[in-house]
Design an enzyme around this catalytic site. Structure first.
Site, PDB file in Angstrom:
ATOM      1  N   TYR A 154      -3.985   6.097  14.488  1.00 45.42           N
ATOM      2  CA  TYR A 154      -4.798   5.186  13.666  1.00 45.42           C
ATOM      3  C   TYR A 154      -6.143   5.838  13.352  1.00 45.42           C
ATOM      4  CZ  TYR A 154      -7.908   1.291  12.533  1.00 45.42           C
ATOM      5  OH  TYR A 154      -8.836   0.473  11.917  1.00 45.42           O
TER       6      TYR A 154
ATOM      7  N   GLU B  25     -13.394   3.672  15.241  1.00 49.59           N
ATOM      8  CA  GLU B  25     -12.371   4.470  15.948  1.00 49.59           C
ATOM      9  C   GLU B  25     -12.434   5.934  15.524  1.00 49.59           C
ATOM     10  OE1 GLU B  25     -10.785   2.545  18.883  1.00 49.59           O
ATOM     11  OE2 GLU B  25      -9.510   4.180  18.181  1.00 49.59           O
TER      12      GLU B  25
ATOM     13  N   LEU C 124       0.816  -1.226   0.000  1.00 51.61           N
ATOM     14  CA  LEU C 124       0.000   0.000   0.000  1.00 51.61           C
ATOM     15  C   LEU C 124       0.844   1.268   0.000  1.00 51.61           C
ATOM     16  CD1 LEU C 124      -3.267   0.023   2.072  1.00 51.61           C
ATOM     17  CD2 LEU C 124      -2.863  -0.556  -0.286  1.00 51.61           C
TER      18      LEU C 124
ATOM     19  N   SER D 281     -13.691   2.898  10.119  1.00 53.00           N
ATOM     20  CA  SER D 281     -13.686   2.315  11.465  1.00 53.00           C
ATOM     21  C   SER D 281     -14.448   3.166  12.482  1.00 53.00           C
ATOM     22  CB  SER D 281     -12.230   2.183  11.930  1.00 53.00           C
ATOM     23  OG  SER D 281     -12.175   1.949  13.312  1.00 53.00           O
TER      24      SER D 281
ATOM     25  N   ARG E  45      -8.752 -13.590  14.750  1.00 52.23           N
ATOM     26  CA  ARG E  45      -8.339 -12.254  15.174  1.00 52.23           C
ATOM     27  C   ARG E  45      -6.868 -12.270  15.579  1.00 52.23           C
ATOM     28  NH1 ARG E  45      -9.032  -6.831  14.842  1.00 52.23           N
ATOM     29  NH2 ARG E  45     -10.520  -6.048  16.356  1.00 52.23           N
TER      30      ARG E  45
HETATM   31  P1  NAP Z   1      -5.681  -7.261  10.129  1.00 54.47           P
HETATM   32  O1  NAP Z   1      -6.031  -8.651  10.493  1.00 54.47           O
HETATM   33  O2  NAP Z   1      -4.697  -6.502  10.936  1.00 54.47           O
HETATM   34  O3  NAP Z   1      -5.163  -7.285   8.590  1.00 54.47           O
HETATM   35  C1  NAP Z   1      -4.508  -6.197   8.028  1.00 54.47           C
HETATM   36  C2  NAP Z   1      -4.032  -6.584   6.643  1.00 54.47           C
HETATM   37  O4  NAP Z   1      -3.344  -5.469   6.067  1.00 54.47           O
HETATM   38  C3  NAP Z   1      -3.050  -7.763   6.600  1.00 54.47           C
HETATM   39  O5  NAP Z   1      -3.362  -8.579   5.483  1.00 54.47           O
HETATM   40  C4  NAP Z   1      -1.711  -7.080   6.382  1.00 54.47           C
HETATM   41  O6  NAP Z   1      -0.773  -7.876   5.720  1.00 54.47           O
HETATM   42  C5  NAP Z   1      -2.141  -5.951   5.458  1.00 54.47           C
HETATM   43  N1  NAP Z   1      -1.142  -4.875   5.373  1.00 54.47           N
HETATM   44  C6  NAP Z   1      -0.576  -4.170   6.389  1.00 54.47           C
HETATM   45  N2  NAP Z   1       0.305  -3.273   5.908  1.00 54.47           N
HETATM   46  C7  NAP Z   1       0.306  -3.409   4.552  1.00 54.47           C
HETATM   47  C8  NAP Z   1       0.992  -2.768   3.499  1.00 54.47           C
HETATM   48  N3  NAP Z   1       1.880  -1.790   3.734  1.00 54.47           N
HETATM   49  N4  NAP Z   1       0.735  -3.141   2.229  1.00 54.47           N
HETATM   50  C9  NAP Z   1      -0.152  -4.135   1.975  1.00 54.47           C
HETATM   51  N5  NAP Z   1      -0.836  -4.795   2.930  1.00 54.47           N
HETATM   52  C10 NAP Z   1      -0.608  -4.429   4.211  1.00 54.47           C
HETATM   53  O7  NAP Z   1      -6.994  -6.347  10.044  1.00 54.47           O
HETATM   54  P2  NAP Z   1      -8.551  -6.783  10.004  1.00 54.47           P
HETATM   55  O8  NAP Z   1      -9.046  -6.931  11.394  1.00 54.47           O
HETATM   56  O9  NAP Z   1      -8.719  -7.866   9.024  1.00 54.47           O
HETATM   57  O10 NAP Z   1      -9.206  -5.430   9.471  1.00 54.47           O
HETATM   58  C11 NAP Z   1      -9.359  -5.200   8.069  1.00 54.47           C
HETATM   59  C12 NAP Z   1      -9.507  -3.705   7.838  1.00 54.47           C
HETATM   60  O11 NAP Z   1     -10.647  -3.224   8.527  1.00 54.47           O
HETATM   61  C13 NAP Z   1      -8.354  -2.849   8.345  1.00 54.47           C
HETATM   62  O12 NAP Z   1      -8.229  -1.765   7.460  1.00 54.47           O
HETATM   63  C14 NAP Z   1      -8.820  -2.353   9.698  1.00 54.47           C
HETATM   64  O13 NAP Z   1      -8.173  -1.153  10.032  1.00 54.47           O
HETATM   65  C15 NAP Z   1     -10.298  -2.167   9.413  1.00 54.47           C
HETATM   66  N6  NAP Z   1     -11.196  -2.305  10.571  1.00 54.47           N
HETATM   67  C16 NAP Z   1     -11.125  -3.413  11.345  1.00 54.47           C
HETATM   68  C17 NAP Z   1     -12.027  -3.570  12.387  1.00 54.47           C
HETATM   69  C18 NAP Z   1     -11.989  -4.784  13.259  1.00 54.47           C
HETATM   70  O14 NAP Z   1     -12.589  -4.731  14.348  1.00 54.47           O
HETATM   71  N7  NAP Z   1     -11.362  -5.870  12.849  1.00 54.47           N
HETATM   72  C19 NAP Z   1     -12.996  -2.581  12.613  1.00 54.47           C
HETATM   73  C20 NAP Z   1     -13.040  -1.468  11.770  1.00 54.47           C
HETATM   74  C21 NAP Z   1     -12.148  -1.355  10.733  1.00 54.47           C
HETATM   75  P3  NAP Z   1       0.290  -8.814   6.538  1.00 54.47           P
HETATM   76  O15 NAP Z   1      -0.426 -10.109   6.750  1.00 54.47           O
HETATM   77  O16 NAP Z   1       1.422  -8.893   5.582  1.00 54.47           O
HETATM   78  O17 NAP Z   1       0.619  -8.118   7.814  1.00 54.47           O
HETATM   79  O1  G4F Z   2      -8.873  -4.949  20.921  1.00 54.00           O
HETATM   80  P1  G4F Z   2      -8.346  -3.566  20.829  1.00 54.00           P
HETATM   81  O2  G4F Z   2      -6.891  -3.417  20.657  1.00 54.00           O
HETATM   82  O3  G4F Z   2      -9.161  -2.859  19.670  1.00 54.00           O
HETATM   83  P2  G4F Z   2      -9.477  -1.327  19.335  1.00 54.00           P
HETATM   84  O4  G4F Z   2      -8.438  -0.424  19.861  1.00 54.00           O
HETATM   85  O5  G4F Z   2     -10.885  -1.061  19.725  1.00 54.00           O
HETATM   86  O6  G4F Z   2      -9.343  -1.326  17.741  1.00 54.00           O
HETATM   87  C1  G4F Z   2      -9.934  -2.350  16.959  1.00 54.00           C
HETATM   88  O7  G4F Z   2     -11.240  -1.957  16.606  1.00 54.00           O
HETATM   89  C2  G4F Z   2     -11.319  -0.792  15.764  1.00 54.00           C
HETATM   90  C3  G4F Z   2     -12.804  -0.519  15.507  1.00 54.00           C
HETATM   91  O8  G4F Z   2     -13.305   0.300  16.535  1.00 54.00           O
HETATM   92  C4  G4F Z   2     -10.562  -1.079  14.484  1.00 54.00           C
HETATM   93  F1  G4F Z   2     -10.681  -0.010  13.637  1.00 54.00           F
HETATM   94  C5  G4F Z   2      -9.113  -1.370  14.799  1.00 54.00           C
HETATM   95  O9  G4F Z   2      -8.423  -1.687  13.586  1.00 54.00           O
HETATM   96  C6  G4F Z   2      -9.056  -2.570  15.726  1.00 54.00           C
HETATM   97  O10 G4F Z   2      -9.514  -3.694  15.023  1.00 54.00           O
HETATM   98  O11 G4F Z   2      -8.760  -2.747  22.144  1.00 54.00           O
HETATM   99  C7  G4F Z   2     -10.091  -2.684  22.591  1.00 54.00           C
HETATM  100  C8  G4F Z   2     -10.142  -2.035  23.957  1.00 54.00           C
HETATM  101  C9  G4F Z   2      -9.369  -0.709  24.064  1.00 54.00           C
HETATM  102  O12 G4F Z   2     -10.156   0.212  24.773  1.00 54.00           O
HETATM  103  C10 G4F Z   2      -8.131  -1.054  24.868  1.00 54.00           C
HETATM  104  O13 G4F Z   2      -7.607   0.022  25.652  1.00 54.00           O
HETATM  105  O14 G4F Z   2      -9.523  -2.905  24.898  1.00 54.00           O
HETATM  106  C11 G4F Z   2      -8.697  -2.136  25.757  1.00 54.00           C
HETATM  107  N1  G4F Z   2      -7.678  -3.024  26.333  1.00 54.00           N
HETATM  108  C12 G4F Z   2      -7.543  -3.284  27.660  1.00 54.00           C
HETATM  109  N2  G4F Z   2      -6.494  -4.090  27.870  1.00 54.00           N
HETATM  110  C13 G4F Z   2      -6.718  -3.660  25.676  1.00 54.00           C
HETATM  111  C14 G4F Z   2      -5.957  -4.344  26.636  1.00 54.00           C
HETATM  112  N3  G4F Z   2      -6.429  -3.738  24.354  1.00 54.00           N
HETATM  113  C15 G4F Z   2      -5.391  -4.524  23.971  1.00 54.00           C
HETATM  114  N4  G4F Z   2      -5.112  -4.652  22.656  1.00 54.00           N
HETATM  115  N5  G4F Z   2      -4.594  -5.192  24.892  1.00 54.00           N
HETATM  116  C16 G4F Z   2      -4.843  -5.128  26.239  1.00 54.00           C
HETATM  117  O15 G4F Z   2      -4.139  -5.725  27.038  1.00 54.00           O
END
Ligand code: NAP
Ligand code: G4F
Length: 326
Positions: free
Chosen positions: A148, A126, A58, A124, A183
């Site tokens: 982020y 966020e 990217l 997101s 995850r």
């Molecule tokens: P994830 O498991 O962290 O996957 C991220 C992906 O991005 C991986 O395939 C990673 O590749 C790729 N990537 C990172 N840097 C890159 C680069 N420079 N060039 C090309 N590819 C790259 O994330 P996810 O949970 O599936 O989330 C998918 C999308 O939704 C993300 O944009 C995230 O921010 C957004 N989102 C997620 C949530 C959630 O709760 N899961 C909520 C809202 C939005 P590698 O395997 O090589 O690291």
């Molecule tokens: O699981 P988290 O790291 O997710 P967060 O920060 O909500 O972000 C995820 O959701 C977003 C959508 O709202 C995505 F856009 C983003 O890419 C990602 O998928 O943390 C959730 C909550 C936070 O409030 C954090 O402070 O859990 C709290 N937390 C408490 N203890 C922790 C921990 N988070 C992590 N990762 N590790 C801890 O030990």
């Protein structure tokens, strides 16, 4: 005619579920993967013979353009990002480059190489950050609380701007947290279920977390990728909140996850300042009524079912490991 799709972030949690969904619908699926010293293909290992992987990053415009030219996609899903909020304070510039500017690079590529393709941006919850109303909908104020979060706001507005400037079919899904057994282990839900399994089988004794009071609207990733696809099937592009409409604290998640393994969470969980963030998003709760009305989308897996599914999968994984070690 066979439809084709290009997914950035195919090796991630959502990329793997979306690939399965599209393959099931008969799509030709292409995935952009970056070069790593050790390939990270575990989540798509079972479908590797059905998807076509194209090397690219990217942060590199020419590799994106080449991937678009090679795949000639009808649909482009931009899921790639530096997606871990905590890391974004340590790597704010990289996060801005990949998560923010990366979206613009893909939009530019689509605009020039395949302007008729339908485009999905992974926005997101966020972006809502320090919320001014609850629940949050498509019109709620953005107040990001991390590098982020502000990178995602930039990408979100880029998507809207390309739609309005060039008439592109570009949609954003404002997805609230969604989890699964796939995850990443650093996110709090999986960190908890992985620890529950390790503690339960004697591999670990304790679990250190950060803010136990933070509340999230947690759904199942397999449900959420269906919403992504639905957005790109609409006549008009638009933005949609995708959420369950329920919120739970980190403490509640931990309590339920330990309970699933017959353990009392209070005996094992402690707070470690190391995991407290410089700025916190205290409460997220989504209103997905627009998605329900227009896309006909609703979540199918409940919070309790999600926690159980994740604990059981982690337990199974460690039980298999233990068997192999014997
Ligand atoms: P994830 O498991 O962290 O996957 C991220 C992906 O991005 C991986 O395939 C990673 O590749 C790729 N990537 C990172 N840097 C890159 C680069 N420079 N060039 C090309 N590819 C790259 O994330 P996810 O949970 O599936 O989330 C998918 C999308 O939704 C993300 O944009 C995230 O921010 C957004 N989102 C997620 C949530 C959630 O709760 N899961 C909520 C809202 C939005 P590698 O395997 O090589 O690291
Ligand atoms: O699981 P988290 O790291 O997710 P967060 O920060 O909500 O972000 C995820 O959701 C977003 C959508 O709202 C995505 F856009 C983003 O890419 C990602 O998928 O943390 C959730 C909550 C936070 O409030 C954090 O402070 O859990 C709290 N937390 C408490 N203890 C922790 C921990 N988070 C992590 N990762 N590790 C801890 O030990």
């Amino acid at each position: 005619m066979t439809k084709s799709a290009l997914i950035t972030g195919i090796t991630g949690q959502d990329g793997s579920y979306l690939s399965e969904l599209l393959l099931g619908k008969g799509y030709k699926v292409y995935g952009l993967i970056r070069r790593l010293s050790t390939p990270n293909l575990a989540r798509i290992e079972h479908i590797l013979d059905q998807v076509e992987l194209i090397e690219g990053d990217l942060t590199d415009q020419s590799s994106i353009n080449n991937a678009l030219k090679e795949s000639q996609p009808c649909e482009v899903y931009n899921l790639a990002a530096q997606s871990f909020v905590a890391t974004s304070w340590n790597q704010p510039v990289l996060t801005g480059d990949v998560t923010g500017l990366g979206a613009v690079r893909i939009l530019e590529g689509v605009c020039h190489v395949c302007p008729d393709a339908h485009f999905y941006q992974a926005s997101s919850s966020e972006m809502f950050g320090k919320v001014n109303e609850s629940p949050q909908n498509e019109n709620s104020r953005f107040y990001p609380r991390s590098p982020y979060g502000f990178a995602k706001v930039y990408a979100h507005w880029a998507c809207i701007n390309y739609r309005e400037s060039y008439g592109m079919h570009a949609s954003s899904g404002i997805l609230f947290n969604h989890e699964s057994p796939r995850r990443g282990i650093e996110f709090v839900t999986r960190k908890i279920t992985d620890a529950v399994a390790r503690i339960s089988l004697g591999f670990a004794k304790e679990l250190r977390l950060g803010n136990l009071d933070a509340k999230r609207d947690w759904g199942f990733a397999g449900d959420y990728v269906k919403a992504m696809w639905l957005m790109l099937q609409q006549k008009e592009p638009d933005d949609y909140v995708i959420a369950t409409g329920e919120t739970h604290s980190v403490g509640e998640f931990a309590e339920l996850a330990f309970h699933e393994a017959g353990l009392d969470w209070k005996k094992y969980v402690s707070v470690d300042q190391k995991f407290i963030r410089p700025a916190e998003v205290n409460l997220l709760l989504g209103d997905a009524s627009k998605a329900r009305r227009i896309l006909g989308w609703k979540p199918e897996v409940t919070f309790e079912e999600l926690v159980k599914m994740m604990v059981r999968e982690d337990l199974k994984r460690y039980e298999e490991k233990r068997k192999l070690a014997k």
